[in-house]
Design a protein around this motif. Structure first.
Motif: not given
Length: 1687
Positions: A1253-1255, A1247, A1218, A1221, A1257-1258, A1250-1251
């Motif tokens: 990392r969000d993906e 960004d 995973k 930061e 997590d999804f 961040k994008k």
């Protein structure tokens, strides 16, 4: 026929390798029969045997001095009987020259030669003995030809060799003493030598003297000297000798006897064979030209061992001196042979040759004799019947031809045979002119090698026909046979191929026999035997070969190797020095052992040096004296080490060593010991521990495969063993010669109706290739057959014996000593049929044309011409020019301008006459011959050109023709004018345009002699010409080129530039239109490239590469390539400065490479939310490495990072569980693969990070969601075989409680069955899918763990795609078209599963789309799709295609409506049509009459009806089945051909009954009945209408019968009757009254009612009411208006 020489009739050459028992038995029987023919010789030899008895008696007492008288008597007897022997031998020579002979010689008679002279006779006796020996030897030599020598077998034990004594001169008294010598006589056992003739036996005996002499010198032994007293005085003289001398002489006698025994034993074992050499002419006869009546002599000298026999021939016919006494004188003295011809006449003009023959071969030398006649004495017969016009030859005044025409008739064709069979080739030869007694030379060649007569090959010449017979064919005999017929300097050749297949194997599945067994390296210790592998392996791989040997003279074969050897060379050891051997080879595979090969030539186990010395030995026994003294022998010298030791051959089975003898070795012979050791050690082991090696070569066995060994050699003699030689380098025991790789680019081309030319490219890195085997197979059969059984050299072969019209594929494999390569790739299939030009692969070219003069001076002219239009399938090799003078318009005789062909299309003819007019013609030549000369040119005058402008350029041609451009090439004018040429102008026009349409292509003169012309119109034909210019102006234009059409032909390829991995820049051109004779020709600026040091050209098969060694400014230019013998295959490539820079940059990139990447470093999120970094390299080797760097720090494989490099796929990846930061930054992958490197980086900050990392997590959460029921495959569709639509989806992670619900457009679809989910697939079936089923479908999956849904929109494009598939399936279900005949025409129809409107139907008739009309229409009825052809005509015949277009693809169904199919359908249509017409036009009652009419008495009855028929029917009435006519009470009327009325003014009860109206015409008859019931009067009403009380319509019955069915009552009608109207009225009806109308409600029911009975129809019946009218009208039918107009 001319009788053959004895050596051709009975020349024996035994070969024990052949297994034919019949042949062996025939030879044995022949030998027995020939024994009886030797009686004369036996009588002559009897005297010799009796004389030898004296010697046997005298020798019984030993070699004492008292036996001298016996010696003397025996010597005298020998002298007398030797003469008898000679006389008998001569008689034998005359009587048994053509027979075998067997004679027994005792050993005692041979040893008689040791005492054949006494002391008293001294040297005179020696001379007599030598003369007797010589005479007997000559007779013996002749008589032993073709016979077997039978000698009593006795064995002798060789005594130890004495040390060599010092030599010294003897005193004068001893020198004057009579010293005799021992004549070595060959003794041995029964001799039956394979491979040599018995003529050799005499020379074998003589040659033994040399070996004996050598051994004596080597060992120091002397020849025994016998001193025998002949007179009393001599005895006294010996008595006075000292005892020392007497003891010495006695010892010499003993030594002499022992030496004789050893020599005789050695002779018995020695076979000369290879020690001999073939005849050789030292001085050859020279040709003579003489006048008649003169004498001429031909002289020659010949050398050979044995002494050759010389025979003289005239035109290949032996000269018979006895037949022409005094004409020929043949002499042979002291090796000088001569033929003298006395008083020569013209008939002696011929070719003479002398032939020298011995057992080693035959050689001939030729000389010609031309006898001249004085003028006026020409033999008229030579000119009889000949055309005196100019011809290629002419008869000179001296009577001999200057050129001969030789042609072949009844030629032999390609021949096929099998091993052991007899094959014959023959050809009839026609020679013109046929000079009397001047015969041709006939020679046969196999693969270019001259064939000599032998037992296996016999040649004959009958004067007209030459023939060659293979008496016992072998695979070695396979090859190209050429017959050469020569007449002086002129000769012609004809060739044909002979194929020899393997004999049937004794064991099924065994391989074919090996072939071409040879002995490569023979010495005292071993012989290397080589062979060629067979083409046929019997279906199983060959495991190896067995080598067998047989000593010459025996029939016992010994196997030389225990285990099969795969390498096709093997050293055979264990041979006995001096003996001769023959060898054979057998192949073995899993099935068994093959038949043996043909045996090799005999070879003697001797060193080459000894063999060479024996070849130079004189043709008589050694007769010199060896004088020895009693001095002590010298001390021996230990030999030094050998030199130049090397390994000359290494295989898995053995290693062959070779070295040079040492310089320091003393005077005696030396031998060798060979030592070996494993490389890297000093553990030397002696290889030959028991017997030293005698030759400086040796084969070492018993080595471990794969190990490395070193070798060294030591010398030894009687003084000791010397120091070892220097050791060899480490040698690995393995085959140094690798099995070749498979050949490439197999290309078959057509040849004749039964043959194909196959070409291929040589395998790369091929070494020591023996040849190639070619195999063929009929396409699809899977069975391969060999095309040749003897490996062929070269890369081209003609495969014969193929079936015409069949398609064949070919494959080739290469052969060397290591084995056979893998098969090449199979060729493309080719149909066997003759190439263009018939059965000749090549034909002579057509005539050149457009001959022009390029330059003219006072005594010479330069001609130019164009190349022939047809070159004959192969390139033109040259041209021949003829010219003739033209005087006052009358041409003279043609003369040859050139003897040697010229290769250029321009030629200067010298020695012409100034101001003379000449005509010229040119003929082209190729490999097939000289073509037809061109037509004579227009006359040209030979005069000096004085014009100032240049002459015309020549050899203008077009190349690189494309659709919009071409390249024009030309050569500069031969005549440049008065100043140098400064340029050229090119003109062009369309080929059909007029002369005034010539236009110049260039405005300024061109300096170069080529031009690329662009702007051409595709498909237009052009012609071009070139003009040269100088300071004086523009000269004459060149000849116009042939018309060239601007087009790019199919298959045209261009030159392609390439830079390989090493940075080498090359131009590549490929051509797939090549013939076997095609060649690639590269040019720079259209000048051929020849040995350019900056370039390298490599051509293989149909590809050619031009490589630049160092591309620079000197290489700038236009590079073009032309492929000869094609239809203009050519292309070019221009390298200018810009292109050079690009190529150099690309070359630098290839020299210093980077690891190529398919994709840069990328990142993706995996299913569980893991992060994957990866990049893809194009390829990685096994040594490639990868470094992973994060923020300039290298990271390594561990818990957080999982790293992997896949060398096979080139994938490099790293996986992280995973993202956190702290993982924000730059990631870099560094690659290194050899010298190539590369790296790729990925920046993940801000960004972007961040994008990502969000993906991640999804995806992690999504993975957890999928732990419940979910869809693996979303909802989709498929069309079943029944053309239904099946919606399906695949689910996962379900359980028993999971439910599935279907929706369409948000409305739930009720499903009858529940899904069991066993297969994980959910389906919904929609039958007969159509537009109404369009919409949005959704399926929901749910249980207590959650739910998931999937949606499928079947609208617009998606619906169209689905309908296309449905239509495709429906179209595939269509049945074959069928034909049906109807009354209207012919119907073609097909059935489908079901029909939808989206399936578009079209019909095609004879490849033309059908336009539908009333006559030709189509439609669909249920599942039937049909095409109706009304009123068909012959134009409707043909092929009909029903096209079903599903939206993407057109599906077709075809039917042939022609021939019998059309005739049968048309006949059926005509029958149905006539039946319909008959039914339509027959007479009938259309309506108006009821079934029953009830009326009161006294009333008036009016019945009316309408009838119809074409023609108008006849009407009659019946009452109660009886004819009824009008009377006063009853009126019957028939008006207007259709209206019928029946009126009774006043009815009475008598009028009751059944009334029938009968209508009739030619098409049929119909009867309609009505029953009239008259009731008594109880009351009176005005009108009664017949009907029932309920107004129910009752079916009216009629009887109708067509004319065609009158005889077939009971059969159904084709057209059902239709009831129109029934009317019943009073006597005086009101014409204005509108009767009530009753319409048929159901036509179909009426039609069914009409089927009840034949000829009856139903009518409406009304029950009559008293108060109602009797009139009744039915509804008028729609067809009524068309009555009288047949359809």
């Amino acid at each position: 026929m001319m009788s053959l020489p004895f050596y051709q009739r009975h020349h024996e050459h035994y070969d024990r390798a052949y297994r034919h028992k019949a042949l062996s038995s025939t030879v044995s029987q022949y030998q027995k029969e020939t024994k009886s023919k030797s009686a004369v010789y036996a009588q002559g030899s009897a005297a010799y045997a009796r004389g030898s008895a004296a010697y046997r008696h005298s020798s019984a007492a030993g070699f004492s001095l008292d036996s001298s008288a016996a010696y003397s008597h025996g010597s005298s007897a020998y002298d007398l009987e030797s003469a008898a022997y000679s006389y008998g031998s001569a008689a034998y020579d005359r009587s048994a020259a053509q027979s075998k002979r067997s004679a027994a010689y005792s050993l005692d008679s041979e040893s008689l030669s040791t005492s054949s002279a006494a002391y008293s006779h001294a040297s005179e006796s020696i001379n007599k003995l030598a003369a007797a020996y010589r005479l007997g030897s000559e007779a013996y030599s002749v008589g032993l030809k073709n016979s077997n020598l039978m000698i009593e077998d006795q064995s002798y034990k060789m005594s130890p060799k004495a040390k060599r004594a010092k030599q010294s001169l003897i005193s004068e008294d001893k020198e004057n003493e009579a010293l005799d010598y021992s004549v070595p006589i060959f003794t041995g056992r029964e001799v039956n030598i394979s491979g040599i003739t018995d003529t050799e036996e005499e020379r074998i005996k003589e040659s033994a003297a040399y070996v004996a002499k050598r051994n004596l010198f080597a060992t120091g032994e002397g020849v025994s000297v016998s001193k025998v007293a002949k007179t009393t005085s001599e005895e006294k003289h010996h008595e006075k000798k000292s005892r020392k001398v007497a003891i010495r002489e006695s010892a010499e006698h003993v030594a002499m006897r022992k030496t004789l025994e050893e020599t005789q034993a050695f002779h018995k074992k020695l076979n000369k064979d290879k020690l001999l050499h073939a005849p050789e002419f030292i001085i050859e006869p020279r040709s003579h030209t003489i006048w008649e009546k003169e004498n001429v002599r031909f002289n020659c000298s010949v050398a050979g061992w044995p002494e050759p026999r010389v025979t003289w021939y005239k035109n290949n016919v032996p000269i018979d001196v006895q037949a022409h006494p005094g004409k020929y004188i043949i002499q042979s003295r002291y090796g000088l042979h001569s033929l003298e011809i006395t008083e020569c006449d013209f008939d002696d003009t011929a070719q003479y040759h002398a032939s020298a023959l011995n057992v080693k071969g035959e050689v001939s030398v030729y000389a010609s004799l031309v006898v001249k006649r004085y003028k006026g004495e020409i033999d008229a017969s030579l000119l009889h019947g000949r055309n005196l016009s100019p011809s290629p030859f002419a008869v000179t005044p001296h009577g001999y031809a200057s050129r001969f025409e030789i042609s072949f008739v009844d030629k032999f064709d390609v021949a096929f045979g099998r091993e052991g069979e007899t094959m014959s080739l023959g050809c009839t030869v026609v020679i013109n002119p046929d000079i009397k007694r001047f015969k041709p030379d006939i020679e046969w060649y196999r693969n270019g090698v001259l064939i000599t007569p032998s037992k296996w090959v016999q040649m004959q010449w009958s004067g007209e026909r030459a023939s060659l017979t293979l008496t016992h064919a072998n695979k070695e005999d396979e090859g190209l046979y050429t017959l050469r017929v020569a007449m002086g300097e002129y000769y012609e050749e004809y060739s044909g191929y002979v194929f020899v297949r393997d004999a049937d194997a004794e064991i099924p599945g065994a391989p074919g026999a090996p072939l071409d067994v040879q002995c490569l390296d023979a010495n005292k210790d071993y012989v290397i035997v080589s062979w060629k592998q067979p083409a046929v392996d019997g279906g199983n791989p060959i495991l190896g070969y067995f080598i067998d040997r047989c000593e010459v003279g025996t029939s016992h074969w010994t196997q030389c190797n225990e285990n099969p050897v795969k390498f096709a060379r093997f050293p055979v050891t264990g041979l006995i020095e001096g003996r001769s051997y023959i060898f054979r080879v057998r192949a073995v595979n899993k099935a068994g052992v093959s038949l043996p090969s043909r045996v090799s030539e005999p070879v003697a186990a001797l060193d080459p040096a000894d063999r060479a010395r024996l070849r130079g030995h004189p043709s008589a026994p050694w007769t010199g004296q060896i004088i020895v003294t009693e001095e002590e022998p010298a001390e021996g010298v230990v030999p030094g080490p050998p030199t130049d030791l090397q390994v000359i051959e290494a295989t898995k089975n053995y290693v062959v060593l070779s070295w040079k003898p040492p310089g320091q070795r003393g005077h005696e012979g030396i031998m060798y010991f060979v030592e070996k050791c494993v490389a890297g050690t000093e553990d030397w082991q002696r290889v030959n521990t028991e017997i030293p090696v005698k030759s400086p070569r040796f084969a070492v066995f018993d080595l471990s495969e794969g190990k490395s060994y070193c070798f060294r050699v030591r010398c030894c003699n009687s003084a000791g063993i010397g120091e070892p030689s220097e050791a060899t380098e480490a040698t690995v025991v393995d085959d140094k010669l690798d099995i070749p790789k498979a050949p490439g680019r197999i290309m078959p081309t057509r040849n004749t109706d039964t043959s194909v030319v196959v070409t291929w490219t040589e395998p790369p890195d091929a070494k020591e290739l023996v040849g190639y085997y070619i195999e063929s197979s009929v396409e699809g059969s899977g069975r391969w057959e060999p095309c040749n059984n003897n490996p062929v050299k070269g890369t081209r072969f003609i495969c014969h014996g193929l079936s015409n019209g069949e398609k064949y594929i070919f494959r080739v494999r290469a052969v060397n000593a290591a084995g056979l390569s893998e098969f090449s790739q199979e060729s493309e299939p080719i149909e066997v049929k003759a190439a263009i030009g018939g059965e000749l692969l090549h034909a002579a070219p057509s005539p050149p044309y457009d001959i022009v003069v390029l330059e003219s001076v006072r005594d010479s002219m330069v001609l130019g011409w164009k190349q022939p239009e047809a070159i004959g399938g192969t390139e033109i090799t040259g041209y021949y020019v003829n010219y003739r003078e033209v005087v006052d318009g009358v041409p003279g005789k043609w003369k040859e301008a050139n003897i040697k062909a010229v290769t250029e299309r321009a030629y200067r003819i010298q020695n012409l006459k100034e101001n003379m007019v000449y005509q010229f013609q040119v003929a082209a030549a190729n490999l097939a011959g000289v073509g037809t000369p061109s037509k004579p040119s227009k006359p040209f005058k030979c005069e000096e050109w004085t014009i100032a402008v240049p002459g015309p350029p020549h050899d203008v041609k077009c190349t690189e023709v494309r659709k919009d451009s071409l390249v024009l090439l030309w050569k500069e004018p031969v005549y440049s004018g008065r100043s140098p040429i400064v340029g050229y102008y090119v003109d062009m026009k369309e080929s059909k345009a007029k002369e005034e349409h010539w236009r110049s292509v260039n405005e300024k003169p061109l300096q170069k002699k080529f031009l690329k012309i662009g702007g051409l119109t595709e498909g237009v034909s052009y012609v071009f010409r070139v003009r040269a210019t100088n300071q004086a102006g523009v000269g004459k234009p060149s000849d116009v080129t042939d018309a060239v059409t601007a087009e790019t032909r199919p298959g045209t390829k261009e030159v392609v530039v390439d830079v390989d991995d090493n940075g080498v820049i090359s131009l590549n051109f490929e051509c797939d239109q090549m013939s076997p004779d095609s060649k690639f020709i590269w040019s720079k600026n259209y000048e051929p490239i020849e040995d350019d040091p900056r370039l390298n050209i490599d051509t293989k098969g149909g590809k050619s590469k031009l490589s630049f060694k160092d591309l620079g400014e000197d290489d700038l230019g236009i590079y073009s390539c032309i492929v000869t013998d094609t239809d203009g295959a050519s292309s070019s490539y221009t390298i200018d400065e810009e292109e050079m820079k690009r190529l150099l940059a690309l070359s630098h990139e290839r020299q210093f490479p980077t690891v190529p990447l398919t994709s840069e470093l990328a990142v993706e999120i995996l299913e569980k939310g893991e992060v994957r970094f990866w990049l893809q390299a194009e390829k990685l080797s096994g040594n490639a490495k990868a470094n992973f760097v994060f923020n300039d720090k290298e990271i390594f494989n561990g818990e957080k990072y999982k790293m992997k490099v896949n060398h096979n796929t080139g994938l490099v990846e790293m996986i992280m569980d995973k993202l956190e930061e702290k993982d924000e930054g730059t990631y870099t992958f560094q690659l290194q693969d050899g010298k190539a490197t590369n790296q790729s980086s990925l920046v993940l900050i801000g960004d972007v990070f961040k994008k990502l990392r969000d993906e991640a997590d999804f995806q992690r959460k999504e993975w957890h969601r999928k732990q419940g029921p979910h869809f693996v495959d979303k909802l989709g569709w498929e069309v079943t075989d029944e053309c239904n639509v099946l919606l399906k989806c695949k689910v996962a992670n379900i359980k028993k409680e999971t439910h599935i619900v279907w929706y369409k457009d948000d409305r739930e679809i009720m499903v009858d069955e529940e899904h069991d989910f066993k297969d994980g697939v959910c389906t919904l079936l929609i039958s007969e899918f159509s537009k109404k089923d369009a919409g949005t479908y959704e399926v929901i999956l749910k249980d207590d763990r959650g739910k998931d849904s999937s949606e499928l929109k079947l609208k617009d494009t998606a619906f169209a795609d689905l309908m296309n598939e449905v239509c495709r399936r429906i179209a595939l279900s269509a049945t074959d078209l069928k034909i049906q005949s109807t009354a209207e025409g012919i119907r073609l129809y097909s059935y489908v599963t079901y029909y939808v409107e989206d399936l578009r139907v079209g019909w095609v008739h004879n490849d033309t789309q059908i336009k539908f009309t009333d006559r030709m229409r189509t439609g669909v009825t249920g599942e039937q799709i049909w095409l109706q052809i009304n009123e068909p005509t012959p134009q409707d015949k043909g092929r009909y295609i029903m096209e079903l277009f599903d939206g993407n693809t057109t599906h077709k169904k075809t039917v042939d409506l022609s021939g019998q199919a059309f005739d049968e359908a048309f006949a059926e249509f005509q029958r149905l049509k006539q039946a319909a017409i008959a039914e339509k036009n027959r007479a009938r009652v259309l309506g108006g009459l009821p079934d029953v009419v009830t009326i009161q008495e006294g009333k008036a009855l009016n019945l009316s009806c309408t009838v119809w028929g074409d023609p108008t029917p006849e009407v009659s009435w019946l009452k109660n089945e009886k004819s009824f006519v009008s009377d006063a009470n009853c009126t019957l009327k028939f008006e207007s051909g259709k209206n019928v009325s029946f009126s009774i003014s006043t009815v009475s009860t008598q009028d009751s009954g059944k009334y029938s109206i009968v209508v009739k015409n030619k098409y049929g008859t119909e009867t309609s009945d009505v029953t009239v019931i008259v009731m008594p009067v109880s009351g009176q009403t005005d009108t009664v209408q017949g009907h029932n009380q309920s107004n129910k319509t009752v079916s009216k019955k009629k009887k109708a019968m067509t004319a065609s069915k009158q005889k077939e009552e009971g059969k159904k009608d084709f057209i059902k009757p239709h009831i129109e109207e029934i009317t019943a009225t009073e006597e005086t009806p009101d014409p204005n009254e509108i009767p009530p109308v009753e319409t048929e409600k159901d036509t179909k029911s009426n039609q069914q009612a009409a089927k009840k009975t034949a000829g009856k129809a139903g009518v409406a019946e009304k029950v009559p009411q008293p108060t109602e009218s009797l009139d009744r009208q039915g509804k008028k039918p729609p067809e009524k208006a068309a009555l009288g107009k047949p359809h």
